[in-house]
Design a protein around this motif. Structure first.
Motif, PDB file in Angstrom:
ATOM      1  N   LEU D 593      15.930  20.170 -34.719  1.00 34.86           N
ATOM      2  CA  LEU D 593      14.649  21.401 -33.708  1.00 34.86           C
ATOM      3  C   LEU D 593      13.623  20.537 -33.121  1.00 34.86           C
ATOM      4  O   LEU D 593      13.542  19.963 -32.168  1.00 34.86           O
ATOM      5  N   SER D 594      12.947  20.108 -34.501  1.00 34.94           N
ATOM      6  CA  SER D 594      12.351  18.796 -34.094  1.00 34.94           C
ATOM      7  C   SER D 594      12.336  18.004 -32.736  1.00 34.94           C
ATOM      8  O   SER D 594      11.609  17.515 -31.916  1.00 34.94           O
ATOM      9  N   GLY D 595      13.594  16.893 -33.868  1.00 36.50           N
ATOM     10  CA  GLY D 595      13.546  15.952 -32.898  1.00 36.50           C
ATOM     11  C   GLY D 595      13.955  16.576 -31.508  1.00 36.50           C
ATOM     12  O   GLY D 595      12.828  15.522 -30.091  1.00 36.50           O
ATOM     13  N   ARG D 596      14.883  17.355 -30.665  1.00 38.52           N
ATOM     14  CA  ARG D 596      15.198  18.390 -28.963  1.00 38.52           C
ATOM     15  C   ARG D 596      12.238  18.100 -29.010  1.00 38.52           C
ATOM     16  O   ARG D 596      12.628  17.935 -27.465  1.00 38.52           O
ATOM     17  N   THR D 597      12.169  19.241 -29.744  1.00 41.05           N
ATOM     18  CA  THR D 597      10.470  19.736 -28.937  1.00 41.05           C
ATOM     19  C   THR D 597       9.962  17.407 -29.188  1.00 41.05           C
ATOM     20  O   THR D 597       8.459  17.853 -28.102  1.00 41.05           O
ATOM     21  N   ARG D 598      10.224  17.050 -29.706  1.00 37.40           N
ATOM     22  CA  ARG D 598       9.424  16.207 -29.918  1.00 37.40           C
ATOM     23  C   ARG D 598       9.499  15.730 -28.122  1.00 37.40           C
ATOM     24  O   ARG D 598       8.400  14.384 -28.160  1.00 37.40           O
ATOM     25  N   ARG D 599      10.379  15.137 -27.605  1.00 33.86           N
ATOM     26  CA  ARG D 599      10.707  14.862 -26.011  1.00 33.86           C
ATOM     27  C   ARG D 599       9.636  15.137 -25.917  1.00 33.86           C
ATOM     28  O   ARG D 599       9.131  14.389 -24.663  1.00 33.86           O
ATOM     29  N   LEU D 600       8.637  16.423 -25.601  1.00 33.34           N
ATOM     30  CA  LEU D 600       7.698  16.514 -24.988  1.00 33.34           C
ATOM     31  C   LEU D 600       6.647  16.404 -24.053  1.00 33.34           C
ATOM     32  O   LEU D 600       5.938  15.314 -24.498  1.00 33.34           O
ATOM     33  N   GLN D 601       6.544  15.240 -25.727  1.00 34.57           N
ATOM     34  CA  GLN D 601       5.490  14.463 -26.413  1.00 34.57           C
ATOM     35  C   GLN D 601       5.493  13.192 -25.813  1.00 34.57           C
ATOM     36  O   GLN D 601       6.420  12.433 -27.040  1.00 34.57           O
ATOM     37  N   ASN D 602       5.875  12.899 -24.262  1.00 38.86           N
ATOM     38  CA  ASN D 602       6.463  11.661 -24.238  1.00 38.86           C
ATOM     39  C   ASN D 602       5.054  10.178 -23.633  1.00 38.86           C
ATOM     40  O   ASN D 602       5.977   9.697 -23.422  1.00 38.86           O
ATOM     41  N   GLY D 603       3.775  10.757 -23.963  1.00 39.67           N
ATOM     42  CA  GLY D 603       3.334   9.814 -24.450  1.00 39.67           C
ATOM     43  C   GLY D 603       1.906   9.784 -22.863  1.00 39.67           C
ATOM     44  O   GLY D 603       1.775   8.613 -22.236  1.00 39.67           O
ATOM     45  N   PHE D 604       2.714  10.075 -21.947  1.00 40.24           N
ATOM     46  CA  PHE D 604       1.843  10.273 -20.658  1.00 40.24           C
ATOM     47  C   PHE D 604       1.069  11.459 -20.157  1.00 40.24           C
ATOM     48  O   PHE D 604       1.308  11.858 -20.141  1.00 40.24           O
ATOM     49  N   VAL D 605       0.033  10.632 -19.965  1.00 36.22           N
ATOM     50  CA  VAL D 605      -1.257  11.414 -19.811  1.00 36.22           C
ATOM     51  C   VAL D 605      -1.092  11.789 -18.858  1.00 36.22           C
ATOM     52  O   VAL D 605      -1.333  13.804 -19.197  1.00 36.22           O
ATOM     53  N   ARG D 606      -0.265  11.526 -18.097  1.00 34.10           N
ATOM     54  CA  ARG D 606      -0.174  13.322 -16.856  1.00 34.10           C
ATOM     55  C   ARG D 606       0.883  14.331 -17.515  1.00 34.10           C
ATOM     56  O   ARG D 606       0.173  14.702 -16.278  1.00 34.10           O
ATOM     57  N   SER D 607       1.290  13.714 -17.781  1.00 33.56           N
ATOM     58  CA  SER D 607       1.776  15.451 -17.874  1.00 33.56           C
ATOM     59  C   SER D 607       1.294  16.230 -18.822  1.00 33.56           C
ATOM     60  O   SER D 607       2.045  17.045 -18.800  1.00 33.56           O
ATOM     61  N   TYR D 608       0.649  15.134 -19.967  1.00 35.26           N
ATOM     62  CA  TYR D 608      -0.127  16.074 -21.392  1.00 35.26           C
ATOM     63  C   TYR D 608      -1.102  17.302 -19.681  1.00 35.26           C
ATOM     64  O   TYR D 608      -1.433  17.978 -19.815  1.00 35.26           O
ATOM     65  N   ALA D 609      -1.527  16.180 -18.451  1.00 37.93           N
ATOM     66  CA  ALA D 609      -2.580  16.291 -17.819  1.00 37.93           C
ATOM     67  C   ALA D 609      -1.787  18.223 -17.233  1.00 37.93           C
ATOM     68  O   ALA D 609      -2.143  18.802 -17.166  1.00 37.93           O
ATOM     69  N   VAL D 610      -0.489  17.946 -16.345  1.00 35.69           N
ATOM     70  CA  VAL D 610       0.247  18.885 -16.021  1.00 35.69           C
ATOM     71  C   VAL D 610       0.212  20.512 -17.294  1.00 35.69           C
ATOM     72  O   VAL D 610      -0.472  20.998 -16.686  1.00 35.69           O
ATOM     73  N   SER D 611       0.617  19.860 -17.548  1.00 36.66           N
ATOM     74  CA  SER D 611       0.717  21.058 -19.023  1.00 36.66           C
ATOM     75  C   SER D 611      -0.263  21.789 -19.048  1.00 36.66           C
ATOM     76  O   SER D 611      -0.960  23.002 -18.930  1.00 36.66           O
ATOM     77  N   MET D 612      -1.767  20.738 -19.137  1.00 37.18           N
ATOM     78  CA  MET D 612      -3.036  21.424 -19.678  1.00 37.18           C
ATOM     79  C   MET D 612      -3.255  21.974 -18.359  1.00 37.18           C
ATOM     80  O   MET D 612      -3.629  23.389 -17.830  1.00 37.18           O
ATOM     81  N   PHE D 613      -3.188  21.494 -16.673  1.00 38.59           N
ATOM     82  CA  PHE D 613      -3.616  22.671 -15.754  1.00 38.59           C
ATOM     83  C   PHE D 613      -2.865  23.376 -15.443  1.00 38.59           C
ATOM     84  O   PHE D 613      -3.462  25.254 -15.141  1.00 38.59           O
ATOM     85  N   GLY D 614      -1.442  23.573 -16.184  1.00 45.88           N
ATOM     86  CA  GLY D 614      -0.431  24.815 -16.498  1.00 45.88           C
ATOM     87  C   GLY D 614      -1.214  25.964 -17.103  1.00 45.88           C
ATOM     88  O   GLY D 614      -1.505  27.304 -16.433  1.00 45.88           O
ATOM     89  N   GLY D 615      -1.521  25.590 -18.426  1.00 47.36           N
ATOM     90  CA  GLY D 615      -1.857  26.946 -19.398  1.00 47.36           C
ATOM     91  C   GLY D 615      -3.507  27.184 -18.029  1.00 47.36           C
ATOM     92  O   GLY D 615      -3.402  28.478 -18.596  1.00 47.36           O
ATOM     93  N   ALA D 616      -3.929  26.506 -17.843  1.00 46.77           N
ATOM     94  CA  ALA D 616      -5.495  27.234 -17.237  1.00 46.77           C
ATOM     95  C   ALA D 616      -4.553  27.896 -16.199  1.00 46.77           C
ATOM     96  O   ALA D 616      -5.609  28.946 -16.174  1.00 46.77           O
ATOM     97  N   ALA D 617      -4.133  26.797 -15.123  1.00 50.76           N
ATOM     98  CA  ALA D 617      -3.744  28.494 -14.402  1.00 50.76           C
ATOM     99  C   ALA D 617      -3.017  29.559 -14.733  1.00 50.76           C
ATOM    100  O   ALA D 617      -3.503  30.803 -14.446  1.00 50.76           O
ATOM    101  N   ILE D 618      -2.787  29.762 -15.689  1.00 48.94           N
ATOM    102  CA  ILE D 618      -1.960  30.475 -16.245  1.00 48.94           C
ATOM    103  C   ILE D 618      -2.772  31.874 -17.067  1.00 48.94           C
ATOM    104  O   ILE D 618      -3.244  32.715 -16.949  1.00 48.94           O
ATOM    105  N   LEU D 619      -3.869  30.758 -17.407  1.00 52.54           N
ATOM    106  CA  LEU D 619      -5.498  31.378 -18.233  1.00 52.54           C
ATOM    107  C   LEU D 619      -5.310  32.504 -17.208  1.00 52.54           C
ATOM    108  O   LEU D 619      -5.913  33.605 -17.582  1.00 52.54           O
ATOM    109  N   VAL D 620      -6.504  31.831 -15.948  1.00 49.30           N
ATOM    110  CA  VAL D 620      -7.045  32.258 -15.064  1.00 49.30           C
ATOM    111  C   VAL D 620      -5.654  33.802 -14.484  1.00 49.30           C
ATOM    112  O   VAL D 620      -6.543  34.728 -14.381  1.00 49.30           O
ATOM    113  N   ALA D 621      -4.445  33.278 -14.129  1.00 49.26           N
ATOM    114  CA  ALA D 621      -3.522  33.769 -14.081  1.00 49.26           C
ATOM    115  C   ALA D 621      -3.930  35.608 -14.708  1.00 49.26           C
ATOM    116  O   ALA D 621      -3.731  36.559 -14.755  1.00 49.26           O
TER     117      ALA D 621
END
Lengths: 99, 550, 321, 629
Positions: D593-621
């Motif tokens: 299970l952790s092996g799967r989830t760990r894929r999300l942690q791909n080290g690319f700042v930009r994809s982290y940023a995407v998730s961050m903005f996504g989170g922000a969007a969701i919060l605003v919504a």
């Protein structure tokens, strides 16, 4: 027209900046986009200070600027270091922080 | 408050641990000697505890009590009854021998040049002393929370002892060995942590129930038992059972009871023999001891409710462990499975709820400690000579190293509880106690003694007897003085307690009476009791008063 | 002059604080400048060359400065121009120079689905913000007339040095720290004393590599600018002839095919004059002639990267010695 | 006098301790120390015996209480000794025969470099055996019981370099252990029934308990006896036990240890008397073993194994007699004593023969040895006459009594038992004659074979004990018979009542003698007249089965060993795969299970940023929705 339009504009700029941060790879450009977002925020602050007629908004904006300046200084320094060590300014090249 | 003897007894090895760890890198042997002296001094203190302990006196003696965490009613409360006293003595007794046997175990991992950061020898012995300190204090703790903390804390040093200083004699090469080692260490840690966490829940639950029954929550064993005695503390049946299960699970993992046992063979197999002894003879005893003191002491009704299941599991452990021991190819794993079988006996005795069973179980803890120590340490000496744990790699050792073989045999005979050696007493008491309440269980358990003979003698036959075929075996030297000095006293103790166990039963019996009164049980009465008259009160009936004509 | 009108309007509305709309002039300027600002922002994001983005951003910032002025934030407007457009953007440009002006990243996305996710997030966020504003429904607004009565700067100052004085000081400290930090970060510690020319020479001799000085750039190439690599006899450009910095920046120009051709011919001639024809095949056609000039930079960066690795190896060799 | 009883055990125990811990410096003299201590114990026994004779029948029993051993509540075990007539008989037998065998061993083990340890073990054995017979409660008896088992384990496996010896030793211990379990359970039963397990209280109150309980106790005791005395079904170890040095076979597997079962049954007579069913079982076991051993004895060519078979069968006699109750106990013990003499003599003789034939055991390689080793021949011959019950020798008296008692059992049982015992007597005569003929008569089959032995008489240290034992086997029986002295001597302990056999005593005696002569004759026809083939003929089915101990080992192998092996193997598998597998399985599941989830942690700042903005969007919504609601 109502000064709220400024806020709309700010929202637009902010969004554009955000997208920029997400799609550009060159660290410096990313940085610029961050600056863009900050400025958008400033614009809202200023506009609101006008709307509510007190200067706290402007002061906030002022502080934001200062902090932004500091951040730029440090950030750029970091970029330079990064460039020195790995001869590339692409944020994707610095992708070691993973399991 | 008088002189805090128990605290000092527990604190001395703790301080010693720190001191040992602080010994500079270049002074390896200094660290060893320091550890040895400290543990010996601890033994002296433990003896002092035994001496100061008055079997006829109060239930808990040498008590100390200070408030610790006021908000949760946690107190630093220590005190010993007979059971705890002898177990503390056992711990303090074994550790010096363990240290003596482990004298060179850390050398293999020593760095080539003395290194300020990495000082394995110091660390090794420091960890051992730390374990000793925690175990002693956990035997003495009469505050559930204090006990819990120690119960968990002793996992840390054990983890490093298993994982960091494992047995280098591994068939599958060095790095395979390292893999196995870390696997074993992690397994040990996880099993016990899971148990511990469930216990933690139960501990919290205990606090809750005490706080709404007694006004303010407490963990003090004495307070709770007294409250229970004068009826100020009744638990709802289901809650009591839940709490019992919470505690029992943790102890059953530590003990270990089938089917929670699989960590033990790995842990004992991969660690060095002295550490293995530390695990099975000292640390695991905390589990069985805690069953006796906390499960029975705090939740008597629930214990009675669970008895059938527990006894069934204990029987499974006895036979299962023995059968697997027969099937093992690896000496240390074999001894580990034998231990599982023996823990089955201990738990059986505890839950038979007869005074014979319980004093038997207590003695069993002590004697099993000593006998396993003897057997395992000798096995360790043998393994360190040949560099293999596989029984098949030996054969005919008796010819080249008679003393080693002799001590090994005596250890084995103690393990199969031969009369005249200490374990016989405890095992027989446990069986009698069990039989008098649960005859069938008693008979089933008795069949375990045959299996015990089988696995011990098989191992002895395959390793020690027969012609010497392998050159490595021919090169095996006999026991050295240090090793003999470690084993001989243990054997002497085995014989002494086999002949005169009264010295211990006198201390243990009163405590057992208290436990029996906790669970409100009486020994079953014989059907046709005969007053215990001596021989000369009887005259053989002779109708033909014939003189003789010689 | 917007500011003037604004000032007048504010002074005029000093009595009734609630005003519903601004002057038409301001509206007009808003729509015009706003559009430009947005275009600038888009440019920042979309242009490939970092320098261009930087310039676009500068433009947007200037316009924002004007908007500040229009909103009666005179001090901020000036600060915006001086600090941002003046200092910060210049800093950006400096760094760009350091990193390579013409270095531009291709817009082809490497992370799978990143772009679409980005757009989705961004637009979603924007839409939400705008819709949120739409809900806000602010009809009337209080001008800054009262607040700016005795000038904007004194008003700000009076607040800054009374109410916000602590924050102000802290921010000062922050700036100082940032400055020091930046210098620390960028300052490279020299571990060993820099080699004298003699030592370097001796080293070269010891290493027995490039005993003669490195060849000049542009040899045989069309012209001999520093960023043109010289050509080896078989027509391959040699990285040794251009400066390492250019290589690392990937700013080495390609040598056009005809230059290579001429080299080939020249060599052919000399060969004929010596009557040795078997050299012929080694002056073959230049490798992949169908190369358009557009991705010269990419190619250049490519060759630059190889050279970099070569240099890396050399350094490692030294280290091992 | 009481205070001396402990010393009986003490002497040999001391000897064992000194010899085993003594180390090299005792190599030279150690064995003499062993002999002396055994002798001391014998002398002391004799002293006590004569002291005992001086008293009237019911003051004879002595009792010594040393210390309280395991006191837990109602469970009170003492270390206390009880020396009554029964115990005294055994003490004399054990120490007497024991001492003789010590002396014999001095010569026999002369060339063994581990002689010191051998004597240590012998002393240990004596101590354990004495403890067994002197104990005043069953728990202490149990200690001696297993101590004896240990000693025999050590002695059988004394030549450990021989794998066969090691295996035999282990087998002996294990089979005995089964019996021991029975004894343990018997003790549990006594404790739960009487609240005590000391002889006196239990035995004198035996009748109070229900017959069911007593039967159970009796059967458990019988199981124990079967283990120690090699009775069917636990007899399989005795044959292999012959791997041990011959003195061991003589001491343990003829004279003393194997008789412990008989002692136990006799000692517990009160219990058996009150449990007739148990008694029946005892008798049956005795009868079966009697024939079993005899048949096996007929087929063996290994002289020691043949004697082992005869031992089994003789003990069968004793057990049978003991099973008959008060009419048999005394005779069981009497036969036990006489058997102790002549069987020890026979074994020592066999040892002496082997000694002279450089350790050849196959009787088909013997023949005509009488003129080379006359002393051995004579002593062995006397033992032989004794065991077949030649009129006038000790075996005759004791066995005759048992046969008579068997008939006296009465009813069809009586007839059957009588017949069996008579048959047994015949077979005994047959196989002993066979041994005698094959060894000392006929042509010298050992000539002309590889490394031809040079038969010679054994040294004094070996012959003297044989001579002494020969005297015992000649006169003991008669001595005991005179005026039923032995019976009267034991009577106070074992009780005695005269059995009334349907046949008069002379008839029985006559029958015995006749059957005996038939057996002898048959043997002579087969082995005396015709030359004995040097290689064993294939033989009848029965013979072949008998050579394989009537397939007992094969039976055990199929019934116990194989299933056991499969069980253990299966369990090992289960433990690794199932019990452990369950745990490792969960661990693996989490890992995956952790092996799967760990894929999300791909080290690319930009994809982290995407998730961050996504989170922000969701919060605003979310906030907007909140306000909308």
């Amino acid at each position: 027209m109502s000064p709220v339009n400024y806020v709309y504009l700010a929202a637009l700029l902010f969004t554009i900046g955000a997208v920029g941060v997400l799609i550009r790879r060159n660290a410096i450009v990313v940085f610029m986009c961050v600056e863009l977002m900050l400025n958008a925020a400033n614009l809202t602050l200023v506009a609101f200070s006008r709307i509510h007629g007190n200067l706290d908004g402007q002061i906030m904006a002022f502080f934001v600027m200062v902090v932004a300046a500091a951040e730029v200084v440090v950030g750029l320094a970091i970029i330079v270091m990064l460039y020195r060590s790995r001869h590339s300014a692409s944020v994707d090249d610095a992708s070691l922080m993973k399991l | 408050m008088s002189f805090p003897l128990l605290t000092v007894t527990a604190a001395l090895p703790a301080v010693g641990a720190i001191a040992t760890a602080a010994v500079p890198a270049a002074k390896k042997s200094a660290a060893k000697w320091l550890a040895l002296t400290v543990s010996t001094a601890t033994l002296a203190l433990a003896v002092a505890v035994l001496v100061r302990f008055d079997p006829g006196g109060a239930r808990y003696q040498l008590t100390e009590s200070r408030p610790w965490i006021k908000d949760f009613g946690v107190r630093y409360e220590v005190g010993v009854d007979g059971i705890a006293a002898v177990l503390i003595a056992l711990t303090a007794l074994l550790v010096p021998f363990i240290i003596g046997a482990a004298w060179h175990d850390a050398d293999e991992v020593e760095p080539s040049r003395p290194n300020r950061r990495w000082r394995p020898t110091q660390g090794f012995f420091a960890l051992m002393l730390a374990v000793e300190a925690m175990v002693i204090l956990s035997f003495a703790a009469t505050d559930v929370f204090l006990f819990y903390i120690l119960f968990e804390a002793m996992l840390i040093p054990m983890y490093f002892l298993i994982g960091g200083f494992g047995d280098r004699a591994h068939a599958a090469g060095e790095e395979e060995g390292a893999k196995q080692r870390s696997y074993a260490a992690v397994k040990f840690l996880l099993y016990n942590l899971v148990g511990g966490l469930i216990m933690l829940a139960a501990v919290v639950g205990l606090f809750v129930v005490t706080s709404d029954q007694l006004g303010e929550g407490t963990f003090s064993l004495q307070q709770i038992t007294e409250a229970r005695a004068d009826g100020g503390f009744q638990l709802d049946t289901n809650i009591e059972r839940l709490l019992f299960l919470g505690f029992f699970f943790a102890f059953a993992v530590k003990a270990p009871l089938w089917p929670l046992h699989t960590w033990l063979p790995n842990a004992m197999g991969e660690s060095t023999a002295p550490v293995a002894v530390l695990i099975t003879a000292v640390v695991d005893k905390v589990g069985t001891f805690a069953m006796l003191r906390f499960c029975l002491g705090l939740f008597p009704e629930a214990s009675e409710w669970a008895t059938p299941v527990v006894i069934a599991l204990a029987l499974v452990s006895i036979l299962y462990g023995a059968l697997l021991a027969v099937g093992q190819r690896d000496m240390k794993r074999l001894i580990a499975y034998a231990s599982i079988s023996h823990f089955g006996f201990i738990i059986l005795g505890i839950f038979a709820m007869t005074s014979q069973g319980q004093s038997g179980a207590t003695l069993y803890m002590v004697f099993h400690g000593v006998s396993t120590a003897a057997l395992m340490l000798v096995a360790g000496f043998l393994i360190s000579r040949r560099g293999s744990r596989l029984i098949a790699d030996y054969g005919g050792v008796q010819k080249v190293a008679p003393v080693l073989a002799g001590t090994f045999l005596i250890g084995g005979l103690a393990t199969l509880s031969l009369p005249g050696l200490a374990p016989f007493i405890s095992e027989f008491l446990v069986l009698v106690g069990t039989f008098s309440r649960y005859p069938v269980a008693g008979i089933v358990a008795t069949s375990g003694i045959v299996l015990a003979a089988l696995y011990v003698l098989l191992m002895y036959q395959r390793t020690m007897t027969g012609p010497v075929e392998k050159p490595e075996v021919r090169a095996i030297p006999d026991l050295r003085v240090r090793e003999l000095a470690v084993v001989a006293p243990l054997i002497a103790l085995l014989i002494f307690f086999g002949v005169y166990p009264k010295s211990l039963t006198d201390i243990v019996n009163p405590a057992v009476e208290h436990t029996m009164s906790d669970v409100q049980k009486k020994d079953p009465k014989p059907d046709h009791p005969v007053a215990d008259k001596r021989w000369f009160d009887y005259k053989p009936v002779d109708d033909h008063a014939g003189g003789d004509h010689k | 002059m917007f500011s003037a009108s604004e000032a007048s309007s504010s002074s005029m509305d000093a009595l009734n604080l609630a005003v519903n709309s601004t002057s038409a002039a301001e509206a007009a300027s808003f729509w015009v400048l706003g559009t430009i600002a947005v275009i600038g922002a888009l440019g920042t994001v979309l242009l490939r060359k970092a320098v261009h983005s930087a310039l676009c951003l500068a433009g947007t910032m200037v316009i924002l400065a004007l908007f500040y002025l229009a909103n009666g934030a005179y001090f901020l407007g000036i600060v915006q121009i001086v600090v941002y457009t003046g200092a910060v953007m210049m800093l950006f440009l400096f760094v760009l120079m350091l990193v390579g002006v013409s270095a531009a990243d291709s817009l082809k996305e490497t992370l799978k689905g990143q772009r679409w996710l980005a757009l989705a997030c961004g637009l979603g966020l924007g839409a939400l913000l705008i819709s949120g504003l739409g809900q806000a429904s602010i009809t009337s607004f209080t001008g800054l007339g009262a607040a700016n009565a005795d000038g904007n700067v004194p008003a700000l100052a009076s607040q800054l040095f009374t109410k916000y004085v602590v924050a102000f000081e802290v921010v000062g400290a922050l700036l100082t720290v940032a400055a020091v930090g930046a210098t620390l970060l960028t300052h490279r510690e020299r571990i060993e004393k820099s080699k004298s020319q003699r030592e370097q020479a001796e080293e070269r001799v010891r290493a027995n590599k490039h005993l003669p000085p490195l060849p000049a750039p542009g040899v045989y190439a069309r012209h001999n600018a520093v960023d043109r690599p010289g050509l080896l006899p078989d027509g391959t450009p040699s990285d040794l002839t251009v400066s390492a910095t250019l290589l690392s920046r990937g700013q080495v120009r390609e040598v056009g095919p005809e230059a290579l051709h001429r080299v080939a011919v020249l060599e052919q001639r000399t060969a004929d004059s010596h009557g040795q024809t078997e050299h012929g095949r080694m002056y073959g056609e230049p490798h992949d002639p169908d190369r358009d000039v557009d991705d010269a930079d990419d190619e250049g960066r490519g060759s630059g990267r190889e050279a970099r690795e070569a240099r890396q190896d050399a350094r490692e060799e030294e280290a091992t010695k | 006098m009481e205070s001396l009883i402990g010393l009986l055990v003490g002497f040999p125990l001391l000897g064992a301790a000194v010899l085993l811990c003594g180390g090299k410096r005792l190599e030279k003299t150690g064995h003499w120390l062993g002999v002396v201590l055994a002798g001391a114990s014998f002398v002391l026994g004799a002293v006590l015996f004569f002291d005992m004779l001086g008293k009237s029948a019911d003051e004879r029993a002595l009792h010594q209480h040393l210390f309280s051993w395991v006191p837990v509540e109602s469970f009170q075990a003492d270390v206390a000794f009880q020396l009554d007539q029964l115990a005294m008989t055994f003490v004399l037998l054990i120490t007497g025969v024991g001492t003789l065998i010590h002396i014999y061993s001095v010569g026999y083990m002369e060339h063994d470099e581990r002689r010191r340890r051998f004597f240590g073990y012998l002393n240990l054995f004596l101590a354990a055996m004495l403890l067994l017979v002197l104990a005043d409660n069953y728990l202490l008896l149990y200690v001696g019981w297993e101590g004896v088992g240990l000693a025999s384990y050590l002695l059988i496996g004394f030549w450990q370099h021989k794998p066969s010896a090691a295996v035999a030793a282990k087998k002996a211990f294990l089979v005995n252990r089964v019996g021991d379990a029975g004894l343990a359970i018997a003790i549990f039963l006594m404790f739960t029934t009487f609240g005590s397990f000391a002889f006196a209280p239990v035995l004198s109150n035996a009748t109070e308990a229900g017959e069911g309980k007593l039967t159970a106790i009796g059967l458990m005791l019988l199981l124990a006896a079967c283990g120690k005395s090699a009775q069917v079904p636990l007899q399989s170890w005795l044959g292999d036990a012959m791997e041990g040095p011959t003195p061991v076979s003589a001491l343990i597997h003829a004279a003393t240890m194997v008789t412990a079962g008989v002692y136990l049954i006799t000692r517990s007579g009160a219990i058996f008397n009150a449990a007739p069913d148990a008694q029946t079982v005892v008798v049956v076991v005795g009868a079966v073993t009697l024939l079993y051993g005899a048949i096996v004895g007929c087929a063996k060519d290994d002289i020691k194994k043949a004697l082992a078979g005869s031992t089994m069968s003789q003990i069968g006699y004793m057990v049978l007699a003991a099973g008959l109750g008060p009419i048999g106990y005394a005779f069981a013990i009497m036969h036990l004593v006489t058997h102790g003499f002549f069987k020890a003599g026979l074994f020592l003789g066999a040892g002496s023969v082997m000694h002279g034939m450089n350790d050849e055991v196959d009787m088909r390689r013997y023949g005509g040895l009488r003129k080379y080793m006359p002393v051995t021949f004579v002593t062995f011959g006397l033992g032989y006459l004794a065991i077949i019950g030649f009129p006038g020798l000790s075996g005759f008296f004791s066995k005759d009594q048992i046969i008579e008692a068997a008939f006296a059992k009465g009813g069809t049982q009586g007839w059957i038992l009588g017949a069996v015992t008579l048959l047994g007597a015949a077979i005994t005569a047959y196989y002993m004659t066979r041994v005698m003929l094959m060894t000392f008569f006929g042509e010298e089959r050992w000539r002309g074979q590889a490394n031809e032995p040079h038969p010679h008489e054994s040294p004094k240290s070996m012959t003297i004990p044989m001579i002494v034992l020969a005297f015992g086997s000649v006169f003991a029986g008669g001595l005991f018979k005179i005026g039923e002295s032995f019976v009267h001597w034991l009577e106070p302990v074992t009780q005695f009542e005269h059995g009334h056999s349907p046949l008069s005593a002379p008839v029985v005696t006559g029958a015995t003698v006749v059957t005996m002569l038939i057996g002898v004759g048959a043997a002579w026809l087969q082995y005396g007249r015709r030359p004995v083939p040097a290689e064993a003929p294939r033989g009848s089915l029965l013979t072949r089965a008998a050579r394989r101990d009537l397939l007992q080992d094969d039976l055990n192998h199929v019934a116990l060993v194989l299933p056991g092996e499969y069980l253990t193997r299966g369990l090992v598998y289960v433990d690794n795969k199932v019990v452990d597998g369950a745990v490792n399985g969960t661990a693996a599941a989490f890992g995956g299970l952790s092996g799967r989830t760990r894929r999300l942690q791909n080290g690319f700042v930009r994809s982290y940023a995407v998730s961050m903005f996504g989170g922000a969007a969701i919060l605003v919504a979310a906030t907007l929705l909140m306000r909308a609601v």
